[in-house]
Motif scaffolding. Structure first.
Motif, PDB file in Angstrom:
ATOM      1  N   TRP A   1       0.835  -1.190   0.000  1.00  0.00           N
ATOM      2  CA  TRP A   1       0.000   0.000   0.000  1.00  0.00           C
ATOM      3  C   TRP A   1       0.871   1.243   0.000  1.00  0.00           C
TER       4      TRP A   1
ATOM      5  N   ARG B   1      -5.296   9.548  -1.795  1.00  0.00           N
ATOM      6  CA  ARG B   1      -5.967   8.254  -1.892  1.00  0.00           C
ATOM      7  C   ARG B   1      -5.010   7.172  -1.411  1.00  0.00           C
TER       8      ARG B   1
ATOM      9  N   CYS C   1      -3.578   3.611  -2.130  1.00  0.00           N
ATOM     10  CA  CYS C   1      -3.449   2.694  -3.249  1.00  0.00           C
ATOM     11  C   CYS C   1      -2.988   1.345  -2.715  1.00  0.00           C
TER      12      CYS C   1
ATOM     13  N   GLU D   1      -2.961  -2.089  -9.398  1.00  0.00           N
ATOM     14  CA  GLU D   1      -3.083  -1.139  -8.294  1.00  0.00           C
ATOM     15  C   GLU D   1      -4.432  -0.432  -8.349  1.00  0.00           C
ATOM     16  N   GLU D   2      -5.077  -0.314  -7.202  1.00  0.00           N
ATOM     17  CA  GLU D   2      -6.348   0.390  -7.093  1.00  0.00           C
ATOM     18  C   GLU D   2      -6.204   1.482  -6.040  1.00  0.00           C
ATOM     19  N   CYS D   3      -6.584   2.702  -6.382  1.00  0.00           N
ATOM     20  CA  CYS D   3      -6.454   3.852  -5.484  1.00  0.00           C
ATOM     21  C   CYS D   3      -7.830   4.428  -5.193  1.00  0.00           C
ATOM     22  N   THR D   4      -8.160   4.548  -3.915  1.00  0.00           N
ATOM     23  CA  THR D   4      -9.463   5.076  -3.510  1.00  0.00           C
ATOM     24  C   THR D   4      -9.302   5.979  -2.294  1.00  0.00           C
TER      25      THR D   4
END
Length: 131
Positions: free
Chosen positions: A75, A81, A83, A97-100
């Motif tokens: 992470w 955000r 990620c 990779e997912e960023c929120t």
């Protein structure tokens, strides 16, 4: 634990006005070397115990009516955000990779999924290590 989220439709959730989005530096400070007890709100629900390490690693042990498992990866905080990059445990999501954004509401944190709905409610505590 209920934090007052308003549900207008199955996939649409509005955060309370008091929820404050975290900046990158606040994400780094809040999630470095903590245990995160999470109540999953989307998908199949369930619970997770996540360990977020200051060196950028994470481990998540989850369980729901659908089963249980362990997910691990890395992470980081970017552009206000969090990620995550999954390495093991969810082959269909590995390597992407997912960023929120993350929000704080009182002593709890709220994570949001890629679609913008609430993913989980999180209570953080220091990681306890055996000396």
């Amino acid at each position: 634990m209920y934090v007052g989220l308003m549900h207008f439709a199955a996939a649409q959730v509005v955060l309370p006005a008091e929820a404050v989005q975290l900046t990158s530096s606040e994400i780094e400070a809040a999630f470095a070397n903590v245990r995160d007890d999470a109540e999953v709100q989307d998908g199949r629900g369930g619970e997770a115990v996540n360990h977020w390490f200051a060196d950028g690693r994470f481990i998540s042990e989850w369980r729901s009516a659908a089963g249980r498992g362990t997910v691990s990866g890395y992470w980081r905080a970017v552009d206000d955000r969090r990620c995550i990059l999954i390495e093991t445990g969810l082959p269909e999501r590995a390597g992407a990779e997912e960023c929120t954004p993350l929000y704080r509401l009182g002593n709890q944190y709220i994570s949001v999924n890629a679609a913008g709905a609430v993913h989980g409610l999180h209570t953080l505590s220091p990681i306890v290590t055996a000396d």
